[in-house]
Write an enzyme that holds these catalytic residues in place. Structure first.
Site, PDB file in Angstrom:
ATOM      1  N   HIS A   1      -3.255   2.255  10.902  1.00  0.00           N
ATOM      2  CA  HIS A   1      -2.048   1.747  11.566  1.00  0.00           C
ATOM      3  C   HIS A   1      -1.406   2.848  12.421  1.00  0.00           C
ATOM      4  O   HIS A   1      -2.090   3.731  12.901  1.00  0.00           O
ATOM      5  CB  HIS A   1      -1.077   1.164  10.537  1.00  0.00           C
ATOM      6  CG  HIS A   1      -1.725   0.148   9.648  1.00  0.00           C
ATOM      7  ND1 HIS A   1      -2.082  -1.112  10.075  1.00  0.00           N
ATOM      8  CD2 HIS A   1      -2.136   0.229   8.341  1.00  0.00           C
ATOM      9  CE1 HIS A   1      -2.661  -1.782   9.088  1.00  0.00           C
ATOM     10  NE2 HIS A   1      -2.718  -0.992   8.021  1.00  0.00           N
TER      11      HIS A   1
ATOM     12  N   GLU B   1       3.663   1.814   5.455  1.00  0.00           N
ATOM     13  CA  GLU B   1       2.336   2.321   5.092  1.00  0.00           C
ATOM     14  C   GLU B   1       1.841   3.394   6.054  1.00  0.00           C
ATOM     15  O   GLU B   1       1.235   4.388   5.644  1.00  0.00           O
ATOM     16  CB  GLU B   1       1.329   1.165   5.064  1.00  0.00           C
ATOM     17  CG  GLU B   1      -0.092   1.607   4.730  1.00  0.00           C
ATOM     18  CD  GLU B   1      -1.143   0.581   5.120  1.00  0.00           C
ATOM     19  OE1 GLU B   1      -2.330   0.942   5.136  1.00  0.00           O
ATOM     20  OE2 GLU B   1      -0.768  -0.571   5.421  1.00  0.00           O
TER      21      GLU B   1
ATOM     22  N   HIS C   1      -5.869   4.207   4.072  1.00  0.00           N
ATOM     23  CA  HIS C   1      -4.900   3.108   4.061  1.00  0.00           C
ATOM     24  C   HIS C   1      -4.173   3.077   2.721  1.00  0.00           C
ATOM     25  O   HIS C   1      -4.558   3.752   1.762  1.00  0.00           O
ATOM     26  CB  HIS C   1      -5.608   1.766   4.266  1.00  0.00           C
ATOM     27  CG  HIS C   1      -6.016   1.506   5.677  1.00  0.00           C
ATOM     28  ND1 HIS C   1      -5.319   0.681   6.520  1.00  0.00           N
ATOM     29  CD2 HIS C   1      -7.065   1.988   6.400  1.00  0.00           C
ATOM     30  CE1 HIS C   1      -5.916   0.645   7.704  1.00  0.00           C
ATOM     31  NE2 HIS C   1      -6.985   1.433   7.658  1.00  0.00           N
TER      32      HIS C   1
ATOM     33  N   GLU D   1      -8.225   2.646   0.065  1.00  0.00           N
ATOM     34  CA  GLU D   1      -6.883   2.106  -0.167  1.00  0.00           C
ATOM     35  C   GLU D   1      -6.318   2.902  -1.346  1.00  0.00           C
ATOM     36  O   GLU D   1      -6.727   2.714  -2.491  1.00  0.00           O
ATOM     37  CB  GLU D   1      -6.945   0.614  -0.511  1.00  0.00           C
ATOM     38  CG  GLU D   1      -7.461  -0.278   0.610  1.00  0.00           C
ATOM     39  CD  GLU D   1      -6.367  -0.667   1.602  1.00  0.00           C
ATOM     40  OE1 GLU D   1      -5.244  -0.139   1.491  1.00  0.00           O
ATOM     41  OE2 GLU D   1      -6.648  -1.505   2.476  1.00  0.00           O
TER      42      GLU D   1
END
Length: 461
Positions: free
Chosen positions: A10, A24, A78, A145
């Site tokens: 992102h 995040e 992430h 993640e």
């Protein structure tokens, strides 16, 4: 040399998962920076990030970037959301080489052993998915993640600097282990090239030039030598095992108006280092500070008027660890060029001690705020000066604490060749700067004393 591309997920207008006031994208960038910093400071590897800042990037831009560089490994960082908890890793769910599966297994399992058990984190397993960054990259690729931003337990860890450093360090070590990346080799010490920025028969002239050098941002100290029974005061501005680095410093000094030259000592570097390390003599790292915060902040503002006020943080953190906080502050001035950050480390990293900045463009560690950065500095000194554990009420925030041989340098001079390599005069530079701080404070104290004395003399009762 192995090339790794790390992709902080992102960024920019794409915040990723959000919860309360956290995004995040910020966790992804912080963890990616720390993984990169640990890799380049510890291993023989090149690492680049798809984004260094809060920047918007399309998925295709990320994979095109890695493919154009012909990277050996792609890592996407992430954090999760939507009501779960725990850690998981992904590789592409289509056809992948066996090596990709093996890399995922090796990296995932090390994180599980060293992090998930330690912090009681749920292991959600090794998974596969049709993610763009896994499908379109032309090299082994893994997506991690780390945790869930919308889970209170996970979020408490993500906002804990100690955890962020721990997980970043372990991920970096896991990657290096899986890819069989060698550790950085220690430089071989031999001929030493000393940069001399002036040699004087009068110490006062040497002191004047030294002050001018410090004002210009050069670290230096005065050393004495005897030639034909006559004492000379040399101003040493650096010492290098690489002649090119010495020549570069001489060029900078000459450009600033300081006549300089290189003094070559053949085969002396290892001798100087070994004597320093064995002797371990000099002013001890542990002990009480002499200067107060007002005096410390006042001194740095004579060089850099815009310097941040960090003295109180240095004194408060150092008191807990029995570290001389005023000298640690002098070390920070040396490392950051009086908080002007003219080297590889940048102001936003809150890294005041050059932790992990090993040269060659390595930025070193990044800390979430000034207080954590100062604490990491104090803990790193504590690692060298003491064999005692970190106090139970404090968290370990120094990412390189466990890499130090505990108690291996109890004095400032004993840091030579350890904190800075070759660094044969590193401790002397710090103490010389500290002496300037003391002298500056003494001048102000004398002014106050004279004012009080005059007031008493003129007082009419």
């Amino acid at each position: 040399m192995t090339l790794i591309v790390i992709d902080p997920g992102h960024g920019g207008s794409d915040s990723g998962a959000t919860y309360k006031n956290v995004q995040e994208k910020n966790f992804n960038l912080e963890i990616s920076h720390m993984i990169r910093d640990h890799l380049v400071s510890t291993y023989e590897v090149n690492v680049v990030l798809t984004r260094e800042t809060d920047k918007t990037l399309e998925l295709k831009q990320r994979t095109d970037f890695a493919n154009a560089l012909k990277a050996d490994f792609f890592l996407s960082i992430h954090n999760n959301a939507s009501g779960g908890s725990g850690f998981e890793t992904f590789i592409f769910n289509g056809t992948v080489p066996n090596e990709t599966v093996q890399l995922q297994t090796s990296i995932h399992n090390k994180v599980a052993r060293d992090i998930l058990k330690k912090y009681n984190i749920l292991d959600r397993g090794k998974k596969r998915a049709n993610f763009h960054v896994l499908r379109e990259t032309k090299m082994n690729a893994l997506l991690i993640e780390v945790l869930f931003v919308d889970n209170e337990k996970d979020l408490n860890l993500l906002t804990n600097p100690s955890f962020i450093m721990d997980v970043s360090t372990v991920i970096a070590d896991a990657i290096a282990e899986a890819l069989k990346i060698p550790f950085k080799s220690k430089p071989i010490e031999g001929t030493l090239y000393k940069v001399i920025a002036g040699s004087f028969s009068d110490r006062e002239n040497a002191e004047t030039t030294l002050n001018k050098l410090i004002q210009k941002g050069f670290g230096a100290f005065i050393s004495t030598t005897v030639i034909d029974k006559k004492t000379f005061y040399r101003i040493q501005a650096g010492a290098f095992t690489d002649k090119a680095n010495a020549e570069a410093l001489v060029a900078k000094l000459i450009k600033e108006g300081f006549e300089s030259f290189i003094l070559t000592e053949y085969g002396m570097a290892s001798l100087i280092s070994s004597v320093t390390l064995k002797a371990d003599k000099g002013y001890e790292i542990q002990g009480d500070a002499v200067l107060n915060a007002k005096q410390m902040d006042a001194y740095v503002r004579t060089i850099n008027p815009g310097a941040p006020e960090l003295a109180e943080l240095y004194l408060s953190h150092s008191k807990i660890y029995n570290i001389r906080g005023d000298i640690a502050y002098a070390q920070a001035l040396h490392e950051t060029n009086f908080f002007r950050f003219t080297g590889d480390v940048k102001p936003e990293q809150n890294n005041f001690a050059g932790i992990g900045a090993t040269g060659g463009g390595a930025n070193g560690a990044t800390f979430p705020n000034a207080s954590t950065g100062v604490l990491a500095h104090i803990q790193h000194l504590y690692a060298y000066a003491s064999k005692s554990p970190i106090p139970a009420f404090d968290q370990k925030v120094d990412p390189r604490f466990d890499l130090v041989t505990r108690g291996s340098a109890t004095t400032w001079k004993a840091l030579n060749g350890k904190w800075a390599v070759p660094g044969t005069t590193y401790g002397q530079l710090i103490l010389a700067l500290y002496k300037k701080m003391l002298e500056s404070a003494l001048i102000e104290v004398e002014k106050e004393r004279n004012t009080l004395k005059t007031t008493i003399e003129n007082l009419e009762i």
